[in-house]
Design an enzyme around this catalytic site. Structure first.
Site, PDB file in Angstrom:
ATOM      1  N   ARG A  46       0.797  -1.230   0.000  1.00 21.23           N
ATOM      2  CA  ARG A  46       0.000   0.000   0.000  1.00 21.23           C
ATOM      3  C   ARG A  46       0.826   1.274   0.000  1.00 21.23           C
ATOM      4  NH1 ARG A  46      -4.449  -0.873   4.467  1.00 21.23           N
ATOM      5  NH2 ARG A  46      -2.502  -1.342   5.468  1.00 21.23           N
ATOM      6  N   LYS A 143       1.088 -19.257   6.995  1.00 16.88           N
ATOM      7  CA  LYS A 143       0.428 -19.495   8.260  1.00 16.88           C
ATOM      8  C   LYS A 143       0.329 -18.179   9.031  1.00 16.88           C
ATOM      9  CE  LYS A 143       2.609 -20.779  12.072  1.00 16.88           C
ATOM     10  NZ  LYS A 143       3.689 -20.181  12.862  1.00 16.88           N
ATOM     11  N   HIS A 173       6.714 -23.671   6.703  1.00 14.24           N
ATOM     12  CA  HIS A 173       8.104 -23.596   6.233  1.00 14.24           C
ATOM     13  C   HIS A 173       8.966 -24.749   6.755  1.00 14.24           C
ATOM     14  CE1 HIS A 173       9.024 -21.677  10.086  1.00 14.24           C
ATOM     15  NE2 HIS A 173      10.311 -21.832   9.819  1.00 14.24           N
ATOM     16  N   LYS A 177      12.419 -27.227   4.992  1.00 13.41           N
ATOM     17  CA  LYS A 177      13.769 -27.375   5.537  1.00 13.41           C
ATOM     18  C   LYS A 177      14.395 -28.640   4.981  1.00 13.41           C
ATOM     19  CE  LYS A 177      12.861 -25.026   9.928  1.00 13.41           C
ATOM     20  NZ  LYS A 177      13.859 -24.005  10.200  1.00 13.41           N
ATOM     21  N   GLU A 211      13.537 -23.131  21.249  1.00 11.57           N
ATOM     22  CA  GLU A 211      14.027 -21.866  20.696  1.00 11.57           C
ATOM     23  C   GLU A 211      14.613 -21.018  21.817  1.00 11.57           C
ATOM     24  OE1 GLU A 211      11.575 -20.266  17.227  1.00 11.57           O
ATOM     25  OE2 GLU A 211      10.071 -20.754  18.729  1.00 11.57           O
ATOM     26  N   HIS A 235       3.987 -26.894  12.796  1.00  9.52           N
ATOM     27  CA  HIS A 235       5.331 -27.450  12.620  1.00  9.52           C
ATOM     28  C   HIS A 235       5.527 -28.802  13.324  1.00  9.52           C
ATOM     29  CE1 HIS A 235       5.919 -23.579  10.982  1.00  9.52           C
ATOM     30  NE2 HIS A 235       6.298 -22.947  12.054  1.00  9.52           N
TER      31      HIS A 235
HETATM   32  C1  BG6 Z   1       7.275 -19.663  13.033  1.00  9.75           C
HETATM   33  C2  BG6 Z   1       6.692 -19.291  14.353  1.00  9.75           C
HETATM   34  O1  BG6 Z   1       6.318 -20.303  12.234  1.00  9.75           O
HETATM   35  O2  BG6 Z   1       8.377 -20.530  13.231  1.00  9.75           O
HETATM   36  C3  BG6 Z   1       7.737 -18.644  15.233  1.00  9.75           C
HETATM   37  O3  BG6 Z   1       5.604 -18.393  14.147  1.00  9.75           O
HETATM   38  C4  BG6 Z   1       8.960 -19.518  15.351  1.00  9.75           C
HETATM   39  O4  BG6 Z   1       7.208 -18.345  16.515  1.00  9.75           O
HETATM   40  C5  BG6 Z   1       9.442 -19.969  13.986  1.00  9.75           C
HETATM   41  O5  BG6 Z   1       9.971 -18.778  16.004  1.00  9.75           O
HETATM   42  C6  BG6 Z   1      10.546 -20.993  14.105  1.00  9.75           C
HETATM   43  O6  BG6 Z   1      11.094 -21.215  12.828  1.00  9.75           O
HETATM   44  P1  BG6 Z   1      12.623 -21.647  12.653  1.00  9.75           P
HETATM   45  O7  BG6 Z   1      12.764 -21.858  11.182  1.00  9.75           O
HETATM   46  O8  BG6 Z   1      13.458 -20.547  13.199  1.00  9.75           O
HETATM   47  O9  BG6 Z   1      12.785 -22.908  13.441  1.00  9.75           O
END
Ligand code: BG6
Length: 478
Positions: A46, A143, A173, A177, A211, A235
């Site tokens: 936009r 997502k 995603h 990987k 994480e 995931h």
């Molecule tokens: C995302 C989540 O889909 O995946 C995040 O919304 C998360 O909260 C991330 O940190 C983790 O992805 P990766 O590739 O860093 O393991």
């Protein structure tokens, strides 16, 4: 192998995902020679930018997110020359005629919805209304795909009224990987594992996605989502599917997705005492969750550990333990397959008993370790110890393969190739929500408050108890 020429429109072209992931992925594939000058990338958003201004923003993002390739000015200019910026509004007709004029007839046309889910329907409608969809049109959606089963169903129905299922690419995603795809190679490319891959030989499976990051910058979204919606429903569920599914007859989109769907549908409802929620508290490296989101009474979980059961012939009686959390001690995604003890110890009780464990490290330090039992060296009789048979992919594949492609590189190119294998099908997403919803509803009905855990720890103590009660323990996170 170069892909066919294509037009790609990225809605949300100034957004974080486009700058951090999508454009760098396209750039790296361009540098790798996967597509060439006969391609048009149109970034739409936009805000007002002229071409030079937008390209300067992208150049900066590329320098940050694809530094090695961006260091070559030839690469950078070549890529930026393929990129157009277009001012466009999903809620009005502004800009749409312009977009139409920029698209090439009779070639692959992909629309990437890198925007909030609230804009999916308006964008789909505008694409149809302005006659922008051709035979070769695909749309890519990010997502979160819905917030619960009802919203996911509604979203599927809306998209289905404009596009057919084989035109819709729902991104998770994790499936892009390299190491996640490798799960399938390890399982179905080796004779060694598959015969043992069932409840007769496997005691239990642990799936950990730990994480170190917190929720910085995404507070509003995360506060409404929590770890269950943000990570487990998608995931971790996908990882579980790839570990638990039956061998598909071939590696094609419907065969693979049919098998994944069967796993999700075979999941038992999770019992409330088989699930632990946690929320991080502050520490030396930053504020606690509640402070971070500015809600002192927040009951959103930043950690989940649970015990799931896939009730089918292969897995009856083998629990799957899943855990994920933010601000934990280390970044580590790993799947541990813990095999049963040998049925009888010929060395007697004093030798000790040891179970084989297969660890598949998804990130970082990607690789596979198999713990094997051997004799403890020395003269003191027969004592058994575990030693690792360890393979790091980086070492095994050699220096030329050190830089694994980012998930988005694979996924965006698969969109162009028209390969949906690594994308979620509508029924799969709905089935995952159907399993997740009652868990969340249970928390809400009981007024459940997540257990606090220290930033930099392995999560709340109750997660250890979840295992201990079953006579098991979590494998270390580091
Ligand atoms: C995302 C989540 O889909 O995946 C995040 O919304 C998360 O909260 C991330 O940190 C983790 O992805 P990766 O590739 O860093 O393991």
């Amino acid at each position: 192998i170069p892909v066919d020429p294509f037009d790609l429109v990225i809605f949300g072209g100034t957004g974080d995902l486009a700058q951090r992931k999508i454009l760098p992925a396209l750039f790296r594939r361009y540098c790798a020679g996967q597509w060439n000058d006969d391609v048009r990338i149109i970034a739409a958003a936009r805000s007002a930018h002229d071409q030079a201004g937008y390209r300067a923003i992208v150049a900066e993002s590329l320098a940050q997110h694809a530094p090695r390739q961006a260091a070559d000015p030839g690469n950078l200019d070549g890529f930026l020359n393929r990129l157009q910026y277009l001012r466009l509004d999903a809620s009005s007709d502004d800009g749409w005629e312009n977009l139409s004029g920029q698209l090439t007839d009779l070639r692959i046309r992909a629309f990437y919805f890198s925007v909030g889910p609230g804009l999916f329907a308006p964008l789909a409608e505008k694409i149809r209304q302005h006659g922008l969809a051709n035979e070769q049109t695909r749309i890519v959606v990010e997502k979160p795909f819905g917030h619960d089963l009802d919203s996911a169903r509604a979203l599927n129905a809306t998209l289905a009224s404009y596009f057919s299922e084989n035109q819709i690419y729902r991104i998770d995603h994790y499936l892009g990987k390299e190491t996640v795809q490798n799960l399938m190679a390890v399982r179905f490319g080796n004779m060694l594992f598959e015969p043992l891959w069932n409840s007769q030989y496997v005691d239990h499976i642990q799936i950990t996605v730990a994480e170190t990051v917190g929720v910085d910058g995404r507070e509003e979204y995360y506060e409404r989502a929590g770890a269950m919606r943000d990570m487990v429903q998608n995931h971790l569920m996908q990882l579980l599917c790839l570990i638990a599914m039956e061998p598909p007859a071939k590696f094609d989109s419907d065969a693979v997705r049919d098998e994944k769907l069967k796993v999700i549908r075979a999941l038992d409802p999770v019992q409330p005492h088989h699930i632990v929620r946690g929320q991080y508290s502050g520490g030396p490296d930053g504020p606690g969750y509640r402070e971070a989101v500015g809600n002192p009474r927040s009951t959103t979980e930043s950690y989940v550990a649970l015990r799931a059961h896939v009730s089918n012939w292969r897995w009856a009686g083998t629990p799957f333990y899943l855990r994920t959390g933010k601000r934990l001690v280390a970044r580590s995604s790993v799947i541990n397959v813990i095999f049963k003890d040998a049925p009888h110890s010929i060395f007697g009780a004093e030798a000790g008993r040891h179970a084989n464990t297969l660890s598949i490290r998804l990130q970082p330090n990607e690789g596979i370790t198999l713990k094997v039992t051997i004799k403890e060296p020395g003269q003191g009789g027969m004592r058994l110890i575990d030693v690792p048979l360890d393979m790091s992919f980086a070492e095994a594949l050699g220096p030329g393969n050190q830089e694994a492609p980012d998930a988005y590189e694979r996924l965006v190119m698969d969109v162009i190739r028209g390969n949906q294998t690594l994308f979620m099908r509508g029924d799969e997403v709905e089935a995952a929500w159907a399993w997740t919803d009652p868990i969340i509803a249970g928390w809400q009905a009981r007024g459940d408050v997540p257990k606090p855990y220290d930033s930099g720890s392995t999560g709340p103590g109750d997660a250890e108890l979840l295992m201990k009660r079953d006579g098991r323990h979590w494998q270390g996170i580091k």
